[in-house]
Write an enzyme that holds these catalytic residues in place. Structure first.
Site, PDB file in Angstrom:
ATOM      1  N   ASN A  96       4.665   6.512 -13.584  1.00 22.56           N
ATOM      2  CA  ASN A  96       5.358   7.759 -13.897  1.00 22.56           C
ATOM      3  C   ASN A  96       6.785   7.444 -14.315  1.00 22.56           C
ATOM      4  OD1 ASN A  96       3.244   9.602 -13.167  1.00 22.56           O
ATOM      5  ND2 ASN A  96       3.650   9.107 -11.025  1.00 22.56           N
ATOM      6  N   HIS A 127       1.207   2.269 -10.077  1.00 25.46           N
ATOM      7  CA  HIS A 127       0.184   2.606  -9.091  1.00 25.46           C
ATOM      8  C   HIS A 127      -1.121   1.938  -9.528  1.00 25.46           C
ATOM      9  CE1 HIS A 127       2.281   6.270  -7.339  1.00 25.46           C
ATOM     10  NE2 HIS A 127       2.939   6.138  -8.478  1.00 25.46           N
ATOM     11  N   ARG A 149       0.843  -1.210   0.000  1.00 24.52           N
ATOM     12  CA  ARG A 149       0.000   0.000   0.000  1.00 24.52           C
ATOM     13  C   ARG A 149       0.876   1.258   0.000  1.00 24.52           C
ATOM     14  NH1 ARG A 149      -4.985  -1.764   0.126  1.00 24.52           N
ATOM     15  NH2 ARG A 149      -5.298  -3.815   1.066  1.00 24.52           N
ATOM     16  N   ASP A 150       0.443   2.240  -0.802  1.00 24.45           N
ATOM     17  CA  ASP A 150       1.153   3.514  -0.868  1.00 24.45           C
ATOM     18  C   ASP A 150       1.100   4.195   0.496  1.00 24.45           C
ATOM     19  OD1 ASP A 150       1.974   5.561  -3.447  1.00 24.45           O
ATOM     20  OD2 ASP A 150       1.572   6.499  -1.495  1.00 24.45           O
ATOM     21  N   ILE A 151       2.212   4.786   0.891  1.00 24.81           N
ATOM     22  CA  ILE A 151       2.297   5.435   2.206  1.00 24.81           C
ATOM     23  C   ILE A 151       1.425   6.694   2.269  1.00 24.81           C
ATOM     24  CG2 ILE A 151       4.245   7.026   1.786  1.00 24.81           C
ATOM     25  CD1 ILE A 151       5.478   5.876   4.405  1.00 24.81           C
ATOM     26  N   HIS A 189       7.570   1.327 -10.788  1.00 21.00           N
ATOM     27  CA  HIS A 189       6.382   0.933 -10.033  1.00 21.00           C
ATOM     28  C   HIS A 189       5.139   1.334 -10.799  1.00 21.00           C
ATOM     29  CE1 HIS A 189       7.775   4.901  -8.661  1.00 21.00           C
ATOM     30  NE2 HIS A 189       6.499   5.238  -8.502  1.00 21.00           N
ATOM     31  N   GLU A 236       9.010  10.078  -8.462  1.00 20.83           N
ATOM     32  CA  GLU A 236       9.754  10.386  -7.229  1.00 20.83           C
ATOM     33  C   GLU A 236      10.716   9.272  -6.849  1.00 20.83           C
ATOM     34  OE1 GLU A 236       6.873  11.069  -4.170  1.00 20.83           O
ATOM     35  OE2 GLU A 236       5.997  12.788  -5.205  1.00 20.83           O
ATOM     36  N   VAL A 237      10.278   8.046  -7.007  1.00 16.32           N
ATOM     37  CA  VAL A 237      11.097   6.917  -6.556  1.00 16.32           C
ATOM     38  C   VAL A 237      11.669   6.209  -7.786  1.00 16.32           C
ATOM     39  CG1 VAL A 237      11.133   4.765  -5.253  1.00 16.32           C
ATOM     40  CG2 VAL A 237       9.649   6.637  -4.504  1.00 16.32           C
TER      41      VAL A 237
HETATM   42  P1  DGP Z   1       5.933   8.326  -8.074  1.00 20.37           P
HETATM   43  O1  DGP Z   1       5.687   9.806  -8.132  1.00 20.37           O
HETATM   44  O2  DGP Z   1       5.197   7.592  -9.179  1.00 20.37           O
HETATM   45  O3  DGP Z   1       7.420   7.997  -8.032  1.00 20.37           O
HETATM   46  O4  DGP Z   1       5.272   7.853  -6.724  1.00 20.37           O
HETATM   47  C1  DGP Z   1       5.979   7.332  -5.635  1.00 20.37           C
HETATM   48  C2  DGP Z   1       4.979   6.878  -4.601  1.00 20.37           C
HETATM   49  O5  DGP Z   1       5.680   6.155  -3.606  1.00 20.37           O
HETATM   50  C3  DGP Z   1       4.229   7.985  -3.879  1.00 20.37           C
HETATM   51  O6  DGP Z   1       2.822   7.835  -4.151  1.00 20.37           O
HETATM   52  C4  DGP Z   1       4.507   7.759  -2.394  1.00 20.37           C
HETATM   53  C5  DGP Z   1       5.066   6.362  -2.358  1.00 20.37           C
HETATM   54  N1  DGP Z   1       6.089   6.148  -1.345  1.00 20.37           N
HETATM   55  C6  DGP Z   1       7.219   6.869  -1.176  1.00 20.37           C
HETATM   56  N2  DGP Z   1       7.951   6.365  -0.157  1.00 20.37           N
HETATM   57  C7  DGP Z   1       7.266   5.298   0.313  1.00 20.37           C
HETATM   58  C8  DGP Z   1       7.509   4.358   1.363  1.00 20.37           C
HETATM   59  O7  DGP Z   1       8.507   4.389   2.073  1.00 20.37           O
HETATM   60  N3  DGP Z   1       6.555   3.398   1.540  1.00 20.37           N
HETATM   61  C9  DGP Z   1       5.428   3.324   0.769  1.00 20.37           C
HETATM   62  N4  DGP Z   1       4.578   2.341   1.046  1.00 20.37           N
HETATM   63  N5  DGP Z   1       5.165   4.183  -0.225  1.00 20.37           N
HETATM   64  C10 DGP Z   1       6.076   5.156  -0.447  1.00 20.37           C
END
Ligand code: DGP
Length: 122
Positions: free
Chosen positions: A91, A106, A32-34, A104, A99-100
């Site tokens: 993305n 979503h 699950r997204d944080i 991934h 961001e990461v």
């Molecule tokens: P993006 O912009 O597509 O790279 O989205 C990265 C997503 O990752 C963002 O919706 C928040 C999520 N996220 C960032 N750090 C963490 C984490 O440590 N744990 C979880 N579960 N989600 C995270």
């Protein structure tokens, strides 16, 4: 762009940082997204070290590609989203605000998501 093995999802894959896991198999991990943007907001990541969708679609094996996409569908189905519907989104790069830097997808669902994306004012 070279893969940064210290990115947050690499740490989650190695078990160094916890996650709210919903699925795992040989090819993918889903959690699950944080910072959920919809009632259901799940991230699905491949186990391999791929920076983004560009890297993954260019360099992953057929088995990785197929296994990953199967996992995305499975996770959405198991989350109860097949009937009401859901949105998959990946993305890549700066314009998409990735961001990461670990590929991934979503999965958004649990509400009416509206049509596509909000147009940017010109
Ligand atoms: P993006 O912009 O597509 O790279 O989205 C990265 C997503 O990752 C963002 O919706 C928040 C999520 N996220 C960032 N750090 C963490 C984490 O440590 N744990 C979880 N579960 N989600 C995270």
């Amino acid at each position: 762009m070279a893969y940064d093995s210290e990115n947050i999802f690499a740490k989650i894959l190695r078990g160094e940082i916890p996650c709210d896991k919903v699925f795992e198999d040989d090819h993918a991990l889903a959690f699950r997204d944080i910072n959920p943007q919809t009632p259901t907001h799940i991230l699905v990541i491949p186990k391999g070290a791929y920076v983004s969708s560009d890297d993954f679609t260019a360099n992953a094996s057929e088995a990785e590609l197929a296994g990953f996409l199967r996992a995305v569908g499975h996770v959405a189905r198991e989350a109860g989203l097949a009937a009401p519907g859901y949105r998959m989104l990946a993305n890549h790069g700066a314009d998409a605000h990735q961001e990461v830097p670990h590929f991934h997808v979503h999965i958004f669902g649990g509400q009416n998501l509206g049509r596509m994306i909000k147009p940017v004012d010109k």
